[in-house]
Scaffold this active site. Structure first.
Site, mmCIF file in Angstrom:
data_model
loop_
_atom_site.group_PDB
_atom_site.id
_atom_site.type_symbol
_atom_site.label_atom_id
_atom_site.label_comp_id
_atom_site.label_asym_id
_atom_site.label_seq_id
_atom_site.Cartn_x
_atom_site.Cartn_y
_atom_site.Cartn_z
ATOM 1 C CD GLU A 139 -2.858 -0.793 2.524
ATOM 2 O OE1 GLU A 139 -3.520 0.268 2.571
ATOM 3 O OE2 GLU A 139 -2.887 -1.649 3.421
ATOM 4 C CB SER A 140 0.901 4.299 0.310
ATOM 5 O OG SER A 140 1.347 5.621 0.190
ATOM 6 C CB SER A 141 5.707 3.893 1.012
ATOM 7 O OG SER A 141 7.083 3.625 0.967
ATOM 8 C CE1 TYR A 191 -6.289 -2.527 -2.796
ATOM 9 C CE2 TYR A 191 -4.536 -4.128 -2.469
ATOM 10 C CZ TYR A 191 -5.878 -3.835 -2.619
ATOM 11 O OH TYR A 191 -6.807 -4.845 -2.597
#
Length: 287
Positions: A134-136, A158
């Site tokens: 997720e994200s990073s 994501y």
């Protein structure tokens, strides 16, 4: 009495097994990333492995508590690796030259070594190793797919970016042009980040799935297009989807299929941090 003691010992062992454990001796780890593992009770022979890579400010323990993968591991009996970033703020190094290269000694290398350790230690099925970030963590998932393609069967990103988009030539640097959607490279330039991560590799690459929100103000929605352009080029797929399904996996989400190995999911009205869809992830992984 002896039988009773034996059964109690088995029960105790099962409880110990079904806990989050830190592993410190998983191999070369110059970046000092941490490895946490969850193994459910009654783990079968040759289990699958899911790597859950947290977002900025996250931790291995936090992602264990806050994501659905522990629950799903209990149901489906797979091993979960929860890496933890060693960097200030909890972001992953997705920007250095070392992390974008196979066995470069940075965070991506550490996570690959965690996977190698887990395959050996838990006698896991090497054809059933998956990563979700997720994200990073999504950015890291893309890099892992690029630099260690033979380790993973499928990868889900994501709210992250294309592999290499965040390059700054510094550890855990912030690339404002990437986050702001201002890195308008050619399709060949996007693909080159993947090809350069493991020069000369001609083997199988993992199936890819990309989620992004249409009103993401942290990682601009253009990054969805960057990721799709990168992987359509690597796979040799057309830039336009061959199938588009409205309201899948839920209302407001559009699933775009570009080929057997690439699916994009665009979430209308959703900001940064598209919520993980754990049950859908399992379907994508085939678990």
């Amino acid at each position: 009495m002896k039988l009773s003691s034996y059964l109690l010992s088995l029960l105790s062992a099962s409880r110990v097994c079904a806990q989050l454990q830190q592993i410190t001796n998983f191999g070369s780890n110059p970046s000092k990333a941490k490895m946490f593992v969850y193994t459910p009770a009654n783990l079968p022979m040759n289990p699958a492995i899911v790597v859950g890579v947290h977002y900025c400010t996250g931790t291995g323990q936090g992602y264990y508590n806050g994501s659905p993968y522990k629950r799903l591991a209990d149901q489906k009996k797979f091993v979960v690796i929860y890496p933890e970033s060693p960097n200030s703020g909890g972001c992953w190094d997705v920007s250095s030259r070392a992390t974008l290269r196979r066995d470069g000694g940075a965070d991506s290398n550490a996570i690959a070594n965690m996977v190698r350790y887990a395959i050996t230690t838990y006698k896991a099925d090497p054809s059933k190793v998956f990563v979700i970030g997720e994200s990073s963590g999504g950015m890291m998932a893309s890099i892992l797919a690029a630099a260690y393609p033979e380790l993973f069967a499928a990868v889900i990103n994501y709210s992250g970016v294309a592999a290499g988009c965040f390059f700054t030539d510094s550890v855990a640097g912030w690339n404002g042009d990437c986050s702001g959607g201002r890195r308008n490279l050619t399709a060949e330039q996007w693909a080159k980040y993947v090809l350069d991560a493991y020069p000369g590799y001609n083997g199988t690459r993992p199936r890819m799935q990309v989620y992004h929100g249409s009103v993401d103000t942290t990682i601009a929605p253009a990054n969805y297009n960057y990721s799709i352009t990168q992987w359509t080029t690597v796979f040799g797929y057309p830039q336009l989807p061959i199938q588009e399904i409205a309201n899948k996996p839920e209302a407001g989400y559009t699933t775009q299929v570009f080929g057997e190995k690439l699916t994009g999911i665009y979430a209308t009205g959703v900001g940064h941090g598209v919520p993980v869809h754990g049950d859908e992830d399992m379907k994508f992984f085939g678990l």
